[in-house]
Design a protein around this motif. Structure first.
Motif, short mmCIF file in Angstrom:
data_model
loop_
_atom_site.label_atom_id
_atom_site.label_comp_id
_atom_site.label_asym_id
_atom_site.label_seq_id
_atom_site.Cartn_x
_atom_site.Cartn_y
_atom_site.Cartn_z
N LEU A 1 50.58 43.71 12.44
CA LEU A 1 50.45 43.72 14.00
C LEU A 1 49.98 45.22 14.21
O LEU A 1 49.12 44.96 15.44
CB LEU A 1 52.02 43.72 14.47
N GLU A 2 50.31 46.30 13.69
CA GLU A 2 49.54 47.47 13.98
C GLU A 2 47.99 47.56 13.79
O GLU A 2 47.28 47.84 14.71
CB GLU A 2 49.90 48.70 13.11
N VAL B 1 37.32 50.84 29.75
CA VAL B 1 36.99 50.94 28.46
C VAL B 1 37.52 52.28 27.72
O VAL B 1 37.80 52.48 26.62
CB VAL B 1 35.56 50.61 28.39
N SER B 2 37.30 53.28 28.53
CA SER B 2 37.90 54.65 28.16
C SER B 2 39.31 54.69 27.75
O SER B 2 39.72 55.12 26.71
CB SER B 2 37.46 55.79 29.31
N SER B 3 39.98 53.96 28.65
CA SER B 3 41.59 53.97 28.35
C SER B 3 41.71 53.20 27.09
O SER B 3 42.66 53.48 26.00
CB SER B 3 42.28 53.27 29.64
N PHE B 4 41.04 52.15 26.65
CA PHE B 4 41.51 51.17 25.75
C PHE B 4 40.84 51.94 24.54
O PHE B 4 41.61 51.83 23.16
CB PHE B 4 40.64 49.83 25.71
N ALA B 5 39.58 52.75 24.52
CA ALA B 5 39.16 53.41 23.46
C ALA B 5 40.23 54.69 23.01
O ALA B 5 40.64 54.72 21.73
CB ALA B 5 37.96 54.03 23.69
N ILE B 6 40.97 55.02 23.88
CA ILE B 6 41.70 56.25 23.60
C ILE B 6 43.19 55.80 23.09
O ILE B 6 43.43 56.49 22.07
CB ILE B 6 42.11 57.14 25.07
N LEU B 7 43.68 54.85 23.53
CA LEU B 7 44.74 53.96 23.18
C LEU B 7 44.58 53.58 21.60
O LEU B 7 45.37 53.64 20.88
CB LEU B 7 45.14 52.84 24.15
N SER B 8 43.24 53.03 21.26
CA SER B 8 43.21 52.57 19.98
C SER B 8 42.98 53.82 19.01
O SER B 8 43.71 53.56 18.04
CB SER B 8 41.69 51.78 20.05
N PHE B 9 42.32 54.68 19.49
CA PHE B 9 42.37 55.80 18.15
C PHE B 9 43.79 56.54 18.35
O PHE B 9 44.26 57.08 17.05
CB PHE B 9 41.36 56.99 18.84
N TRP B 10 44.56 56.63 19.49
CA TRP B 10 45.67 57.23 19.56
C TRP B 10 46.79 56.35 18.47
O TRP B 10 47.51 57.09 17.71
CB TRP B 10 46.51 57.13 20.99
N LEU B 11 46.71 55.06 18.59
CA LEU B 11 47.51 54.14 17.76
C LEU B 11 47.16 54.41 16.34
O LEU B 11 47.92 54.29 15.30
CB LEU B 11 47.54 52.63 18.19
N GLY B 12 45.75 54.39 15.83
CA GLY B 12 45.36 54.58 14.66
C GLY B 12 45.65 55.74 13.92
O GLY B 12 46.28 55.98 12.79
N MET C 1 48.67 57.65 15.03
CA MET C 1 50.13 57.70 14.93
C MET C 1 50.54 56.95 13.75
O MET C 1 51.41 56.96 13.19
CB MET C 1 50.46 57.09 16.16
N ILE C 2 49.73 55.92 13.19
CA ILE C 2 49.89 54.95 12.22
C ILE C 2 49.86 55.70 10.74
O ILE C 2 50.36 55.41 9.63
CB ILE C 2 49.32 53.65 12.02
N HIS C 3 48.82 56.87 10.84
CA HIS C 3 48.18 57.45 9.74
C HIS C 3 47.67 56.68 8.58
O HIS C 3 47.75 57.08 7.42
CB HIS C 3 49.53 58.49 9.39
N SER C 4 46.85 55.70 8.71
CA SER C 4 46.26 54.90 7.82
C SER C 4 44.75 55.19 7.79
O SER C 4 44.17 55.23 8.87
CB SER C 4 46.67 53.33 8.32
N ARG C 5 44.27 55.68 6.78
CA ARG C 5 43.01 56.10 6.66
C ARG C 5 42.20 55.07 6.80
O ARG C 5 40.92 55.19 7.46
CB ARG C 5 42.73 56.94 5.40
N ALA D 1 37.86 47.22 5.27
CA ALA D 1 38.83 48.34 5.93
C ALA D 1 40.14 47.76 6.17
O ALA D 1 41.20 48.32 5.52
CB ALA D 1 37.95 48.82 7.28
N PHE D 2 40.29 46.46 6.75
CA PHE D 2 41.43 45.94 6.89
C PHE D 2 42.12 45.72 5.82
O PHE D 2 43.38 45.52 5.61
CB PHE D 2 41.49 44.91 8.03
N TYR D 3 41.48 45.04 4.82
CA TYR D 3 42.10 44.54 3.27
C TYR D 3 42.59 45.97 2.82
O TYR D 3 43.78 45.91 2.51
CB TYR D 3 40.98 43.84 2.48
N LEU D 4 41.95 46.85 2.96
CA LEU D 4 42.41 48.23 2.43
C LEU D 4 43.66 48.86 3.16
O LEU D 4 44.53 49.55 2.61
CB LEU D 4 41.17 49.39 2.14
N HIS D 5 43.47 48.40 4.32
CA HIS D 5 44.73 49.02 5.02
C HIS D 5 46.11 48.23 4.50
O HIS D 5 47.00 48.89 4.50
CB HIS D 5 44.62 48.44 6.56
N ILE D 6 46.17 47.23 4.56
CA ILE D 6 47.19 46.31 3.84
C ILE D 6 47.62 46.87 2.25
O ILE D 6 48.72 47.02 1.79
CB ILE D 6 47.06 45.13 3.94
#
Length: 417
Positions: free
Chosen positions: A152-153, A200-211, A213-217, A264-269
């Protein structure tokens, strides 16, 4: 390109009699603007004078607005954009379409944002992440709250970045979309440029902020590379706007859809959620290769319905260079080739259930694609766009079903097979 004439007719006081409508090859109102000659539709009635506002598109960009007043051409303005409205040149008023406001009601606002987000890309991204996440599942106990929260993240962060990318593309292509996709909010005027930039600016900022916060490289790398390639693809700055170059544009889409989303998303899991080493199993390699075919098709096919606007604004896509029909059938053969490879790989499976499901499923999808392609009218933009949406549906179906069958299902049932 042939001159484009757009006319709106109105009498000053009373309705215009229909019997006096005639198409003339020559009129008292004639123009020699840029040595272009053209036919006009005129309204004539004995003893009466009617006005006929016209817009003449010259060389694909500049517009010259003219009005015919009692047999004379009156030049109003020149060098106007494609979205210019015909305005009154005399005391007579001319009606124009009211501007749409998406904020009139919540329903209109949601509809405008729905179109702005390009839902077929949102659905495709979400299904790709879900299916590639299943490649990391090795046993039933892996289906834990930790797995579902990790998926979900990844989906939320990726969709925020997806909307940034498609939104930035619309901001950079407003004039082109007025020709190719006039229903989009920015092209239709429902969104202003400032509104689009804020989204678009808000969504880009939110995307990076969530990434962050998750701390997944792996997740941060996926978001960062997607951001860089999506920005370079669309934004009109020196050495950027890579969509102008057919090969570079195709490589951008291939990198994001076939490589970043898969690996990348495979490695995330695999690494962040399950804490396992980065081991690329055969299903992951096959999935990446399989999606490469689809990514190339997306990169090629998306420009087929947009050939008119791309020609006007100098976008040298493969469709502009080779023609719609050639590119269309190249896409079909690439997809059929992908299905043939998937069919052969499925046939070599040691699990009987997986083998027959894979073979039958991809055979059916390949036949549906071929029959739909043969019945598509390449002279009809609506039909081409509809087929493009059909390809996305086929891709989504293939992505989810193929990965489930060829990856984690054999792992869970290998002893019984």
């Amino acid at each position: 390109m042939e001159p484009l004439l757009v006319g709106s007719f109105q009498k000053a006081s009373s309705p215009l009699p229909i019997p006096y409508l005639a198409e003339l090859t020559s009129l008292h109102c004639s123009s020699n603007v840029a040595t272009h000659s053209f036919k006009r539709k005129a309204f004539r009635n004995v003893g009466k004078s009617y006005t006929m506002p016209l817009r003449l598109q010259l060389q694909g960009r500049a517009l010259i607005d003219e009005r015919c007043f009692g047999g004379r051409i009156v030049k109003l303005n020149s060098s106007r954009n494609l979205d210019s409205r015909v305005k009154s040149a005399s005391e007579q008023s001319f009606e124009s379409e009211p501007s749409k406001n998406p904020w009139n009601s919540p329903q209109h606002a949601l509809d405008a944002f729905y179109r702005f987000s390009r839902p077929h890309t949102v659905i495709g991204t979400a299904l790709s992440i879900i299916s590639v996440s299943l490649l990391a599942v090795e046993k039933l106990s892996d289906f834990s709250p930790l797995f579902f929260s990790g998926v979900l993240e990844a989906i939320v962060a990726a969709l925020l970045m997806n909307i940034y990318i498609v939104g930035l593309n619309q901001i950079s292509d407003i004039d082109i979309d007025k020709v190719n996709k006039p229903y989009l909010p920015l092209a239709s005027g429902e969104y202003s440029v400032i509104t689009g930039a804020m989204i678009v600016s808000s969504f880009a900022i939110l995307s990076f902020w969530l990434g962050w916060m998750i701390h997944s490289r792996p997740l941060l790398w996926a978001l960062s590379v997607s951001f860089v390639l999506g920005t370079a693809y669309s934004i009109n700055l020196p050495l950027l706007r890579w969509k102008r170059f057919a090969v570079v544009a195709a490589l951008c889409i291939l990198a994001v859809r076939a490589v970043i989303v898969q690996i990348a998303f495979y490695l995330h899991i695999q690494m962040f959620v399950f804490g396992r080493p980065a081991v690329f199993a055969k299903p992951v390699i096959f999935a990446t290769a399989f999606m490469s075919f689809f990514s190339v098709v997306i990169a090629l096919f998306k420009d087929i319905p947009d050939i008119v606007g791309d020609k006007i604004y100098g976008i040298q896509s493969f469709t502009v260079r080779l023609g719609q029909e050639k590119v269309f059938w190249v896409c079909i053969f690439l997809l059929e080739m992908a299905y043939a490879v998937a069919l052969l790989v499925g046939a070599t499976s040691s699990c009987t259930w997986s083998k027959w499901t894979t073979v039958i499923g991809h055979t059916i999808l390949g036949l549906l694609l071929w029959n739909r392609a043969k019945s598509t009218d390449l002279t009809n933009k609506v039909a081409i766009t509809s087929f493009y949406m059909f390809i996305w549906k086929v891709i989504n179906q293939s992505t989810s079903s193929r990965k489930r069958i060829t990856s984690w299902f054999p792992r869970l049932t290998v002893e019984s097979c």
